[in-house]
Design a protein around this motif. Structure first.
Motif, mmCIF file in Angstrom:
data_model
loop_
_atom_site.group_PDB
_atom_site.id
_atom_site.type_symbol
_atom_site.label_atom_id
_atom_site.label_comp_id
_atom_site.label_asym_id
_atom_site.label_seq_id
_atom_site.Cartn_x
_atom_site.Cartn_y
_atom_site.Cartn_z
ATOM 1 N N ARG A 56 32.514 0.039 105.167
ATOM 2 C CA ARG A 56 33.536 0.120 104.115
ATOM 3 C C ARG A 56 33.410 1.426 103.319
ATOM 4 N NH1 ARG A 56 34.408 -6.098 101.891
ATOM 5 N NH2 ARG A 56 33.968 -7.111 103.881
ATOM 6 N N VAL A 57 32.182 1.892 103.146
ATOM 7 C CA VAL A 57 32.001 3.198 102.492
ATOM 8 C C VAL A 57 32.673 4.279 103.335
ATOM 9 C CG1 VAL A 57 30.293 4.987 101.944
ATOM 10 C CG2 VAL A 57 29.903 2.627 101.204
ATOM 11 N N CYS A 73 37.582 -1.541 97.881
ATOM 12 C CA CYS A 73 37.538 -1.112 99.298
ATOM 13 C C CYS A 73 38.712 -0.172 99.555
ATOM 14 C CB CYS A 73 37.609 -2.314 100.237
ATOM 15 S SG CYS A 73 39.157 -3.219 100.114
ATOM 16 N N GLY A 74 38.636 0.533 100.674
ATOM 17 C CA GLY A 74 39.681 1.499 101.007
ATOM 18 C C GLY A 74 41.076 0.893 101.104
ATOM 19 N N PRO A 75 41.259 -0.165 101.909
ATOM 20 C CA PRO A 75 42.604 -0.716 102.062
ATOM 21 C C PRO A 75 43.224 -1.163 100.735
ATOM 22 C CG PRO A 75 41.177 -1.570 103.780
ATOM 23 C CD PRO A 75 40.303 -0.800 102.842
ATOM 24 N N CYS A 76 42.411 -1.759 99.854
ATOM 25 C CA CYS A 76 42.947 -2.244 98.574
ATOM 26 C C CYS A 76 43.247 -1.109 97.597
ATOM 27 C CB CYS A 76 41.983 -3.244 97.918
ATOM 28 S SG CYS A 76 41.990 -4.858 98.708
ATOM 29 N N SER A 77 42.767 0.101 97.910
ATOM 30 C CA SER A 77 43.017 1.218 96.989
ATOM 31 C C SER A 77 44.391 1.846 97.218
ATOM 32 C CB SER A 77 41.932 2.288 97.165
ATOM 33 O OG SER A 77 42.114 2.991 98.384
ATOM 34 N N LEU A 78 44.989 1.616 98.386
ATOM 35 C CA LEU A 78 46.161 2.396 98.776
ATOM 36 C C LEU A 78 47.376 2.147 97.880
ATOM 37 C CD1 LEU A 78 45.786 2.031 102.642
ATOM 38 C CD2 LEU A 78 45.171 3.995 101.221
ATOM 39 N N TYR A 79 47.723 0.884 97.696
ATOM 40 C CA TYR A 79 48.908 0.621 96.869
ATOM 41 C C TYR A 79 48.682 1.021 95.410
ATOM 42 C CZ TYR A 79 52.587 -1.465 94.213
ATOM 43 O OH TYR A 79 53.618 -1.638 93.312
ATOM 44 N N PRO A 80 47.568 0.589 94.759
ATOM 45 C CA PRO A 80 47.393 0.986 93.357
ATOM 46 C C PRO A 80 47.401 2.508 93.157
ATOM 47 C CG PRO A 80 45.893 -0.798 93.887
ATOM 48 C CD PRO A 80 46.522 -0.352 95.181
ATOM 49 N N GLU A 130 37.183 8.152 104.206
ATOM 50 C CA GLU A 130 38.334 8.633 104.980
ATOM 51 C C GLU A 130 39.603 8.602 104.116
ATOM 52 O OE1 GLU A 130 38.886 6.614 108.704
ATOM 53 O OE2 GLU A 130 40.782 7.664 109.078
ATOM 54 N N VAL A 131 39.780 7.517 103.368
ATOM 55 C CA VAL A 131 40.936 7.416 102.462
ATOM 56 C C VAL A 131 40.887 8.550 101.440
ATOM 57 C CG1 VAL A 131 41.934 6.029 100.593
ATOM 58 C CG2 VAL A 131 41.289 4.931 102.744
ATOM 59 N N SER A 132 39.704 8.796 100.912
ATOM 60 C CA SER A 132 39.532 9.847 99.914
ATOM 61 C C SER A 132 39.964 11.204 100.465
ATOM 62 C CB SER A 132 38.056 9.879 99.486
ATOM 63 O OG SER A 132 37.791 10.993 98.692
ATOM 64 N N ARG A 133 39.541 11.481 101.709
ATOM 65 C CA ARG A 133 39.893 12.762 102.344
ATOM 66 C C ARG A 133 41.392 12.854 102.612
ATOM 67 N NH1 ARG A 133 35.160 12.095 105.331
ATOM 68 N NH2 ARG A 133 36.291 11.029 106.983
ATOM 69 N N ARG A 134 41.923 11.794 103.191
ATOM 70 C CA ARG A 134 43.315 11.866 103.660
ATOM 71 C C ARG A 134 44.331 11.802 102.518
ATOM 72 N NH1 ARG A 134 43.407 8.127 109.005
ATOM 73 N NH2 ARG A 134 45.589 8.761 109.050
ATOM 74 N N LEU A 135 43.954 11.146 101.421
ATOM 75 C CA LEU A 135 44.883 11.051 100.290
ATOM 76 C C LEU A 135 44.487 11.964 99.127
ATOM 77 C CD1 LEU A 135 45.552 8.444 101.962
ATOM 78 C CD2 LEU A 135 46.279 7.449 99.811
ATOM 79 N N ASP A 136 43.477 12.804 99.391
ATOM 80 C CA ASP A 136 43.018 13.741 98.358
ATOM 81 C C ASP A 136 42.710 12.990 97.055
ATOM 82 O OD1 ASP A 136 42.295 16.177 97.387
ATOM 83 O OD2 ASP A 136 44.315 16.742 96.746
ATOM 84 N N PHE A 137 41.895 11.961 97.196
ATOM 85 C CA PHE A 137 41.594 11.024 96.106
ATOM 86 C C PHE A 137 40.137 11.242 95.691
ATOM 87 C CE2 PHE A 137 41.060 6.160 95.277
ATOM 88 C CZ PHE A 137 41.147 6.377 93.906
ATOM 89 N N ALA A 166 26.686 4.128 95.289
ATOM 90 C CA ALA A 166 26.739 3.497 96.604
ATOM 91 C C ALA A 166 25.395 2.989 97.120
ATOM 92 C CB ALA A 166 27.354 4.463 97.611
ATOM 93 N N ASP A 167 24.440 2.733 96.214
ATOM 94 C CA ASP A 167 23.204 2.098 96.676
ATOM 95 C C ASP A 167 23.527 0.691 97.172
ATOM 96 O OD1 ASP A 167 21.778 4.301 95.881
ATOM 97 O OD2 ASP A 167 21.446 3.512 93.868
ATOM 98 N N TYR A 168 22.811 0.256 98.168
ATOM 99 C CA TYR A 168 23.035 -1.104 98.687
ATOM 100 C C TYR A 168 22.297 -2.081 97.769
ATOM 101 C CZ TYR A 168 23.196 -4.965 102.027
ATOM 102 O OH TYR A 168 23.416 -6.181 102.636
ATOM 103 N N GLY A 169 22.994 -2.599 96.767
ATOM 104 C CA GLY A 169 22.339 -3.361 95.692
ATOM 105 C C GLY A 169 22.267 -4.853 95.927
#
Ligand code: SF4
Length: 192
Positions: A45-46, A9-16, A51-58, A64-67
């Motif tokens: 969550r997607v 998820c976005g929040p858990c990606s920030l520190y790593p 948003e994280v991807s855009r703002r942190l250039d990640f 992303a299919d709903y499996g």
């Protein structure tokens, strides 16, 4: 090192992400999380991760299919976290290992290693096992040391931080006391 980082998820990606960049690594993210339910939560969550991807250039690869059905098939009748979560980790890490091999990455890892609420040693073990099977390295680091820092980063960005892990079972566990209180009220004489 070319690293594919599974993102839960976005929040858990920030520190790593920040931590790896400090070491000169630029991981590519991989979103594969059929464990997130119901659909509107999945979509939310997607959007947060976009948003994280855009703002942190990640840079992120999306599966992303709903499996929901595929996830339910993997979980089967395993209902308790001790049985259910290792299957869930394996499903997501196996997809990441396969993607890493197909994409020519040197290693794969996961932001699941950031959470204090996950079965950390189990994730590590599954990762190493898959590394041997798929002949690609598993990058291990105990990202939990940045737990507070990651929360502060999420707050600073103003992004949504979800109140439960992902599946409907985890949502039930999160609100169990509340559900029990409601049950008591409905059974009591005070209920209109
Ligand atoms: S609690 Fe989280 S890790 Fe465990 S099965 Fe549910 S979504 Fe997967």
């Amino acid at each position: 090192m070319k690293l594919l980082l599974h993102i839960c998820c976005g929040p858990c990606s920030l520190y790593p992400l920040t931590r790896l960049r400090k070491d000169g690594l630029e991981p590519v993210g991989y979103f594969f999380n059929p464990n997130i339910h119901p659909y509107m939560e999945f979509e939310r969550r997607v959007n947060v991760l976009m948003e994280v991807s855009r703002r942190l250039d990640f840079s992120i690869r999306w599966q992303a299919d709903y499996g929901l059905d595929e996830w339910m098939d993997v979980i089967g009748t395993a209902r308790l976290p001790v049985d259910r979560c290792p299957r869930c980790y394996r499903m997501r890490l196996e997809a990441t290992a396969r993607e890493a091999v197909a994409g020519g990455f040197d290693a794969f890892s996961s932001t699941l290693l950031y959470s204090r609420y996950q079965q950390h040693d189990k994730i590590h073990g599954v990762g190493e096992e898959l590394a041997a099977r798929f002949k690609v390295n598993f990058f291990y680091e105990d990202f939990r040391k940045g737990w507070v820092e990651g929360i502060e980063m999420a707050k600073a960005l103003g992004i949504y931080r979800q109140p439960y892990c992902g599946c409907m079972f985890s949502e039930r566990e999160r609100y169990l006391k509340r559900a029990n209180r409601l049950g008591d009220l409905l059974r009591s004489a005070d209920c209109p």
